[in-house]
Scaffold this active site. Structure first.
Site, short mmCIF file in Angstrom:
data_model
loop_
_atom_site.label_atom_id
_atom_site.label_comp_id
_atom_site.label_asym_id
_atom_site.label_seq_id
_atom_site.Cartn_x
_atom_site.Cartn_y
_atom_site.Cartn_z
N TYR A 56 0.82 -1.20 0.00
CA TYR A 56 0.00 0.00 0.00
C TYR A 56 0.86 1.26 0.00
O TYR A 56 1.37 1.69 1.04
CB TYR A 56 -0.94 0.02 1.21
CG TYR A 56 -1.85 -1.18 1.33
CD1 TYR A 56 -2.20 -1.95 0.21
CD2 TYR A 56 -2.36 -1.56 2.56
CE1 TYR A 56 -3.03 -3.05 0.32
CE2 TYR A 56 -3.21 -2.66 2.69
CZ TYR A 56 -3.53 -3.40 1.56
OH TYR A 56 -4.35 -4.50 1.68
N HIS A 144 -0.01 -12.31 1.61
CA HIS A 144 -0.76 -11.35 0.80
C HIS A 144 -0.91 -11.84 -0.65
O HIS A 144 0.07 -11.90 -1.39
CB HIS A 144 -0.05 -10.00 0.81
CG HIS A 144 -0.90 -8.85 0.40
ND1 HIS A 144 -0.40 -7.57 0.25
CD2 HIS A 144 -2.23 -8.76 0.12
CE1 HIS A 144 -1.38 -6.75 -0.09
NE2 HIS A 144 -2.49 -7.46 -0.20
#
Length: 335
Positions: A56, A144
């Protein structure tokens, strides 16, 4: 705000969590003061679970979140981050002169993301995240998006997370994905505490009910649900709205609009019903909502406080709009 324990771990999360992708400049830049104010608003609303990832904003989300939480008592909140992408610094001469989108984030490409589900990659990723967050431990670490790296994820990355959990570097471990099949395998074949399932248990998509949620419930594991608005459609169903990051198909848009009409007949915003719906399953510990401003945080908290009458769910099912389980609503535990 009510807290729920993740599986057999000692980690407890609030039912509503702060998704920090947006304050990592997801799609558009967020002013640093606004990012900090969003975290402050979450704290004021009783939110104590904050989710981030190196992906992110090339670490920007982690840095901003860590700074915003620095003055808070460490034992009062839970932070999750993710492994599977490591950030490699780009030589200065290769950095673009102008800002632009880096895999969806409006940040300068000072680093490159590199998939790495090796044991060394997992440990390096956690060490880097600890430095960016300014913490000495991670409460929850997720693998992830290991979709294209299944073998390495199970053979190397997962055992590395187990070791980090045993060492006390992380408190709980799991995997976060937009699909259910591999998450179900994690629940079945490993000792994860939780999984983060995005977009697959919503008013419009009940695919997690087929195997994932029953598996979690049977094994005493927990599920955190993200993507409750299916990337926008359930927040504001209208022509041009997105569903799973693409233009919503006509049939899906029509179903969302019909849902909206039913729900608003009870004086309830569709967004509130979308937020509450996953929480009714006994395996679901909480929902994760991405927010980029104090107003968005306060709105999400207000939606959680909305009372949803049982008749609303009954009418959606009677109208054939909520086909979530044969025979009715046996999975529900109340709202």
């Amino acid at each position: 705000m009510q807290r729920n324990r993740l599986g057999r771990s000692a980690v407890e999360i609030t039912r509503l969590s702060f998704g920090a992708a947006a304050i990592g400049n997801l799609f558009t830049a967020v002013d640093p003061a606004q990012a900090a104010a969003a975290v402050d608003a979450a704290w004021d609303e009783g939110i104590r679970y904050f989710d981030t990832a190196p992906h992110y904003g090339l670490g920007l989300s982690e840095r901003r979140l860590g700074e915003a939480l620095r003055s808070r008592p460490r034992d009062a909140y839970v932070v999750s981050t993710k492994v599977g992408r490591v950030l490699d610094r780009v030589p200065a001469g290769e950095v673009p002169a102008a800002d632009g989108l880096s895999e969806g984030f409006a940040v300068r490409a000072t680093h490159r993301r590199r998939w790495d589900f090796s044991a060394d990659g997992v440990r390096r990723s956690i060490e880097d995240s600890l430095e960016r967050l300014g913490l000495d431990r991670i409460d929850i670490a997720y693998l992830h998006d290991p979709d294209g790296h299944e073998e390495a994820a199970f053979r190397e990355a997962y055992p590395a997370l187990e070791k980090l959990r045993a060492e006390g570097v992380v408190g709980a471990i799991g995997a976060g994905m937009n699909q259910t099949a591999m998450l179900t395998r994690f629940l079945r074949d490993t000792d994860v505490d939780t999984v983060l399932c995005a977009g697959r248990y919503t008013l419009l998509d009940h695919s997690a009910l087929t195997a994932l949620l029953p598996e979690a419930a049977a094994r005493g594991r927990s599920v955190v649900v993200g993507g409750v608005f299916n990337s926008g459609l359930l927040a504001d169903p209208r022509p041009g709205a997105t569903y799973d990051y693409a233009a919503a198909p006509i049939a899906v848009l029509d179903r969302a609009l019909r849902m909206k009409a039913v729900v608003e007949g009870y004086g309830v915003p569709l967004r509130a019903a979308a937020l509450h719906y996953p929480l009714a399953h006994p395996a679901v510990a909480g929902v994760l909502v991405g927010t980029r401003s104090p107003d968005e945080v306060r709105d999400a908290a207000a939606l959680l406080r909305t009372t949803i009458p049982d008749a609303l769910w009954d009418e959606l099912r009677a109208a054939g709009l909520l086909n979530d389980e044969p025979g009715g609503d046996g999975h529900r535990k109340g709202n």
